[in-house]
Design a protein around this motif. Structure first.
Motif, PDB file in Angstrom:
ATOM      1  N   ARG A  40      -6.521  -9.072  -1.060  1.00  0.00           N
ATOM      2  CA  ARG A  40      -5.083  -9.352  -1.138  1.00  0.00           C
ATOM      3  C   ARG A  40      -4.339  -8.054  -0.867  1.00  0.00           C
ATOM      4  NH1 ARG A  40      -0.689  -9.114  -4.695  1.00  0.00           N
ATOM      5  NH2 ARG A  40       0.652 -10.978  -4.718  1.00  0.00           N
ATOM      6  N   HIS A  41      -3.495  -8.072   0.162  1.00  0.00           N
ATOM      7  CA  HIS A  41      -2.765  -6.864   0.563  1.00  0.00           C
ATOM      8  C   HIS A  41      -1.271  -7.148   0.509  1.00  0.00           C
ATOM      9  CE1 HIS A  41      -2.382  -2.917   2.442  1.00  0.00           C
ATOM     10  NE2 HIS A  41      -1.434  -3.441   3.222  1.00  0.00           N
ATOM     11  N   ALA A  42      -0.542  -6.303  -0.195  1.00  0.00           N
ATOM     12  CA  ALA A  42       0.910  -6.434  -0.325  1.00  0.00           C
ATOM     13  C   ALA A  42       1.569  -5.172   0.202  1.00  0.00           C
ATOM     14  CB  ALA A  42       1.306  -6.667  -1.784  1.00  0.00           C
ATOM     15  N   VAL A  43       2.589  -5.349   1.027  1.00  0.00           N
ATOM     16  CA  VAL A  43       3.319  -4.206   1.586  1.00  0.00           C
ATOM     17  C   VAL A  43       4.798  -4.571   1.664  1.00  0.00           C
ATOM     18  CG1 VAL A  43       2.826  -4.996   3.938  1.00  0.00           C
ATOM     19  CG2 VAL A  43       3.495  -2.628   3.551  1.00  0.00           C
ATOM     20  N   PRO A  44       5.697  -3.687   1.231  1.00  0.00           N
ATOM     21  CA  PRO A  44       7.141  -3.965   1.346  1.00  0.00           C
ATOM     22  C   PRO A  44       7.626  -3.756   2.773  1.00  0.00           C
ATOM     23  CG  PRO A  44       6.783  -1.837   0.304  1.00  0.00           C
ATOM     24  CD  PRO A  44       5.421  -2.449   0.474  1.00  0.00           C
ATOM     25  N   PHE A  45       8.661  -4.496   3.134  1.00  0.00           N
ATOM     26  CA  PHE A  45       9.260  -4.345   4.460  1.00  0.00           C
ATOM     27  C   PHE A  45      10.118  -3.092   4.563  1.00  0.00           C
ATOM     28  CE2 PHE A  45       8.603  -9.034   4.815  1.00  0.00           C
ATOM     29  CZ  PHE A  45       7.820  -8.995   5.960  1.00  0.00           C
ATOM     30  N   SER A  46      10.468  -2.491   3.438  1.00  0.00           N
ATOM     31  CA  SER A  46      11.309  -1.292   3.465  1.00  0.00           C
ATOM     32  C   SER A  46      10.574  -0.171   4.174  1.00  0.00           C
ATOM     33  CB  SER A  46      11.650  -0.868   2.030  1.00  0.00           C
ATOM     34  OG  SER A  46      10.477  -0.595   1.296  1.00  0.00           O
ATOM     35  N   GLY A  47      11.293   0.524   5.000  1.00  0.00           N
ATOM     36  CA  GLY A  47      10.716   1.590   5.803  1.00  0.00           C
ATOM     37  C   GLY A  47      10.570   1.217   7.256  1.00  0.00           C
ATOM     38  N   GLY A  48      10.605  -0.079   7.567  1.00  0.00           N
ATOM     39  CA  GLY A  48      10.461  -0.498   8.953  1.00  0.00           C
ATOM     40  C   GLY A  48      11.661  -1.231   9.496  1.00  0.00           C
ATOM     41  N   VAL A  88       3.412   2.831   7.256  1.00  0.00           N
ATOM     42  CA  VAL A  88       3.776   3.093   5.868  1.00  0.00           C
ATOM     43  C   VAL A  88       2.498   3.253   5.046  1.00  0.00           C
ATOM     44  CG1 VAL A  88       5.965   1.854   6.033  1.00  0.00           C
ATOM     45  CG2 VAL A  88       3.910   0.629   5.348  1.00  0.00           C
ATOM     46  N   THR A  89       2.615   3.917   3.928  1.00  0.00           N
ATOM     47  CA  THR A  89       1.453   4.191   3.071  1.00  0.00           C
ATOM     48  C   THR A  89       1.606   3.591   1.681  1.00  0.00           C
ATOM     49  OG1 THR A  89       2.432   6.304   2.402  1.00  0.00           O
ATOM     50  CG2 THR A  89       0.944   6.325   4.307  1.00  0.00           C
ATOM     51  N   ASN A  90       2.608   2.756   1.465  1.00  0.00           N
ATOM     52  CA  ASN A  90       2.836   2.193   0.135  1.00  0.00           C
ATOM     53  C   ASN A  90       2.281   0.775  -0.002  1.00  0.00           C
ATOM     54  OD1 ASN A  90       4.646   1.111   1.925  1.00  0.00           O
ATOM     55  ND2 ASN A  90       6.441   1.329   0.607  1.00  0.00           N
ATOM     56  N   MET A 142      -2.992  -3.685   9.072  1.00  0.00           N
ATOM     57  CA  MET A 142      -2.243  -4.944   9.111  1.00  0.00           C
ATOM     58  C   MET A 142      -0.814  -4.659   9.516  1.00  0.00           C
ATOM     59  SD  MET A 142      -1.531  -7.741   6.100  1.00  0.00           S
ATOM     60  CE  MET A 142      -0.129  -6.865   5.425  1.00  0.00           C
ATOM     61  N   ALA A 143      -0.287  -5.453  10.430  1.00  0.00           N
ATOM     62  CA  ALA A 143       1.102  -5.331  10.856  1.00  0.00           C
ATOM     63  C   ALA A 143       1.910  -6.466  10.249  1.00  0.00           C
ATOM     64  CB  ALA A 143       1.210  -5.363  12.375  1.00  0.00           C
ATOM     65  N   ALA A 144       2.987  -6.138   9.550  1.00  0.00           N
ATOM     66  CA  ALA A 144       3.863  -7.131   8.937  1.00  0.00           C
ATOM     67  C   ALA A 144       5.165  -7.181   9.714  1.00  0.00           C
ATOM     68  CB  ALA A 144       4.127  -6.790   7.476  1.00  0.00           C
ATOM     69  N   THR A 181      13.626  -7.945  12.171  1.00  0.00           N
ATOM     70  CA  THR A 181      14.346  -7.204  11.136  1.00  0.00           C
ATOM     71  C   THR A 181      13.530  -6.066  10.546  1.00  0.00           C
ATOM     72  OG1 THR A 181      13.596  -8.780   9.453  1.00  0.00           O
ATOM     73  CG2 THR A 181      15.697  -9.236  10.542  1.00  0.00           C
ATOM     74  N   SER A 182      12.204  -6.143  10.651  1.00  0.00           N
ATOM     75  CA  SER A 182      11.350  -5.081  10.124  1.00  0.00           C
ATOM     76  C   SER A 182       9.972  -5.195  10.759  1.00  0.00           C
ATOM     77  CB  SER A 182      11.241  -5.171   8.599  1.00  0.00           C
ATOM     78  OG  SER A 182      10.376  -4.172   8.096  1.00  0.00           O
ATOM     79  N   LEU A 183       9.346  -4.058  11.007  1.00  0.00           N
ATOM     80  CA  LEU A 183       7.992  -4.019  11.549  1.00  0.00           C
ATOM     81  C   LEU A 183       7.275  -2.811  10.961  1.00  0.00           C
ATOM     82  CD1 LEU A 183       5.742  -4.922  13.426  1.00  0.00           C
ATOM     83  CD2 LEU A 183       6.841  -3.645  15.278  1.00  0.00           C
ATOM     84  N   VAL A 184       6.310  -3.082  10.084  1.00  0.00           N
ATOM     85  CA  VAL A 184       5.562  -2.012   9.433  1.00  0.00           C
ATOM     86  C   VAL A 184       4.074  -2.220   9.692  1.00  0.00           C
ATOM     87  CG1 VAL A 184       7.278  -1.650   7.637  1.00  0.00           C
ATOM     88  CG2 VAL A 184       5.448  -3.293   7.248  1.00  0.00           C
ATOM     89  N   ARG A 185       3.345  -1.119   9.693  1.00  0.00           N
ATOM     90  CA  ARG A 185       1.895  -1.135   9.840  1.00  0.00           C
ATOM     91  C   ARG A 185       1.298  -0.479   8.609  1.00  0.00           C
ATOM     92  NH1 ARG A 185      -0.348   1.483  15.137  1.00  0.00           N
ATOM     93  NH2 ARG A 185       0.684   3.293  14.223  1.00  0.00           N
ATOM     94  N   SER A 186       0.388  -1.203   7.953  1.00  0.00           N
ATOM     95  CA  SER A 186      -0.170  -0.730   6.685  1.00  0.00           C
ATOM     96  C   SER A 186      -1.680  -0.876   6.716  1.00  0.00           C
ATOM     97  CB  SER A 186       0.419  -1.521   5.506  1.00  0.00           C
ATOM     98  OG  SER A 186      -0.142  -1.114   4.288  1.00  0.00           O
ATOM     99  N   LEU A 187      -2.395   0.078   6.144  1.00  0.00           N
ATOM    100  CA  LEU A 187      -3.853   0.084   6.133  1.00  0.00           C
ATOM    101  C   LEU A 187      -4.378  -0.820   5.027  1.00  0.00           C
ATOM    102  CD1 LEU A 187      -6.620   1.268   7.031  1.00  0.00           C
ATOM    103  CD2 LEU A 187      -6.268   3.078   5.331  1.00  0.00           C
ATOM    104  N   VAL A 188      -5.268  -1.742   5.400  1.00  0.00           N
ATOM    105  CA  VAL A 188      -5.971  -2.567   4.425  1.00  0.00           C
ATOM    106  C   VAL A 188      -7.202  -1.787   3.973  1.00  0.00           C
ATOM    107  CG1 VAL A 188      -7.135  -4.751   3.998  1.00  0.00           C
ATOM    108  CG2 VAL A 188      -5.141  -4.679   5.482  1.00  0.00           C
ATOM    109  N   GLU A 189      -7.233  -1.413   2.717  1.00  0.00           N
ATOM    110  CA  GLU A 189      -8.269  -0.510   2.215  1.00  0.00           C
ATOM    111  C   GLU A 189      -9.545  -1.289   1.890  1.00  0.00           C
ATOM    112  OE1 GLU A 189      -6.562   1.515  -1.068  1.00  0.00           O
ATOM    113  OE2 GLU A 189      -5.166   2.677   0.155  1.00  0.00           O
ATOM    114  N   LEU A 190     -10.417  -1.403   2.894  1.00  0.00           N
ATOM    115  CA  LEU A 190     -11.724  -1.999   2.678  1.00  0.00           C
ATOM    116  C   LEU A 190     -12.626  -1.000   1.953  1.00  0.00           C
ATOM    117  CD1 LEU A 190     -12.318  -3.793   6.094  1.00  0.00           C
ATOM    118  CD2 LEU A 190     -11.490  -4.769   3.962  1.00  0.00           C
TER     119      LEU A 190
END
Length: 405
Positions: free
Chosen positions: A77-85, A101-103, A1-3, A22-31
């Protein structure tokens, strides 16, 4: 997922506003894993061409992106912070480069269980009234629709047993005159001023069912196969649609916050139609117009409110004023069509906005002249429809096809 976190920057370049990421992060949705060994995760289910299985919950602090995504018969439900991007790298042609990101945190919404593949998600997020719950609507390919109450902080989602959340099952009765059929794509949307009102559109039966709570209020039939449905927003002047040759629609008074007649915008085949649940003539149909050539379907529809020449593109379009409600739609023709609801006429077309068919579309809230579009491939684009160009926008490519936007 890209936020993607973005904001509007006033008067950049040659006079038009720009969208600043202002921020662009990519995070894995753990199916879930395919086996007990835990080596390979399940891939998302394919869905239909116009299925949109991603909705975003608003975060008041602006520090996190909380999204609900569907695959198969389940919702996560997937939650990811914008910090890091925050440091966003740009490539050629305003192409953005995400930061992995991995958080991120993924939790299964065990209160939402479907026996068939989910085709559409919708979210009612009442941030203004201080509620600690959101309403999640989910519709599968059999036509079954669930409206589930979920906690805003996600405490009712997780690896435990299903919680006893309040839930409505919206299952319209089958017609006695026609044999039962598979619904195929099924879309769901909330009327946000009155969240108990839910509309469900079914592809192959060619029906639009409007529910008040879990009770069916009205069934309307479309001439062509529907692929997208949404409620039309109300402008600041409180108007919706004018007067047709033989159909008169009641307007609300200027400054009214609640419409007398909430309208539904439906993308059916190559046409866009407006429907009123309270109208008896024409089976509830108000207006209908063909926008594409035959065989080129519309896949997505979105509603918004115009800001006139202050909408971000700095373009003064004729017969379009500040506060007028807008509808944007796109599909296989790869063009974005923007219509003024009051006159039900096209105010602007952006031809060949993308390389492939446009399957998802959304108007920007902060800059209504900018629109987000996603196609059959892995590209997402934010451009200015009033100028018919990228004009202060940006583009982004994911590593696979989109589940939703």
């Amino acid at each position: 997922m890209a936020a993607i976190g973005s904001k509007r920057q006033r008067f950049v370049g040659d006079g038009n506003d720009g969208m600043v990421v202002t921020s662009l992060v990519r995070s894995l949705v753990e199916l879930p894993y395919l086996s007990d060994t835990g080596t390979h995760r399940a891939h998302p289910s394919p869905g239909s061409v116009g299925s949109s299985r991603l909705v975003v919950q608003r975060d008041v602090s602006g520090t996190h992106c909380v999204a609900f995504c569907a695959s198969g018969g389940g919702v996560w439900r997937h939650a990811v912070p914008f910090s890091g991007g925050e440091v966003v790298a740009y490539g050629k042609e305003a192409m953005l480069k995400p930061t992995t990101v991995t958080n991120g945190s993924t939790q299964r919404c065990r209160s939402v269980r479907h026996g068939a593949e989910i085709q559409s998600l919708a979210l009612h997020d009442p941030v203004d009234d201080g509620s600690d719950e959101v309403r999640l609507g989910s519709a599968d390919c059999t036509g079954k629709t669930l409206v589930t109450w979920a906690r805003r902080d996600g405490c009712d989602a997780g690896a435990g047993e299903a919680s006893h959340s309040k839930q409505w099952v919206l299952q319209a009765p089958t017609d006695t005159n026609t044999p039962p059929s598979v619904s195929g794509w099924t879309g769901v949307c909330f009327h946000h001023p009155s969240p108990n009102t839910v509309a469900v559109a079914r592809h192959f039966p060619k029906t639009i069912d409007v529910f008040d709570g879990d009770a069916l209020v009205r069934r309307m039939r479309t001439p062509l196969l529907p692929r997208a449905v949404t409620y039309v927003e109300v402008g600041t002047r409180g108007t919706y649609v004018g007067t047709d040759d033989d159909v008169s629609i009641t307007r609300t008074s200027p400054g009214s916050k609640q419409p007398n007649n909430p309208l539904l915008a439906v993308a059916e085949g190559n046409a866009l139609s407006l429907w009123d649940v309270r109208q008896g003539e024409r089976g509830g149909g108000v207006k209908r117009g063909t926008l594409c050539n035959r065989g080129q379907s519309l896949y997505s529809v979105a509603a918004g409110v115009s800001q006139g020449s202050e909408g971000g593109g700095r373009v003064k379009l004729p017969k379009l004023n500040n506060g007028d409600p807008l509808i944007a739609t796109a599909g296989a023709e790869r063009s974005v069509h923007v219509l003024d609801v009051d006159r039900c006429s096209v105010v602007k077309r952006w031809p060949s906005a993308m390389k492939f068919d446009i399957t998802r579309l959304s108007l920007s809230k902060s800059s209504p002249d900018h629109v987000y579009v996603a196609g059959l491939d892995n590209e997402l684009l934010c451009g200015c429809w009033s100028r018919g160009a990228l004009a202060g926008g940006f583009a982004f490519r994911g590593d696979s096809r989109w589940l939703g936007m």
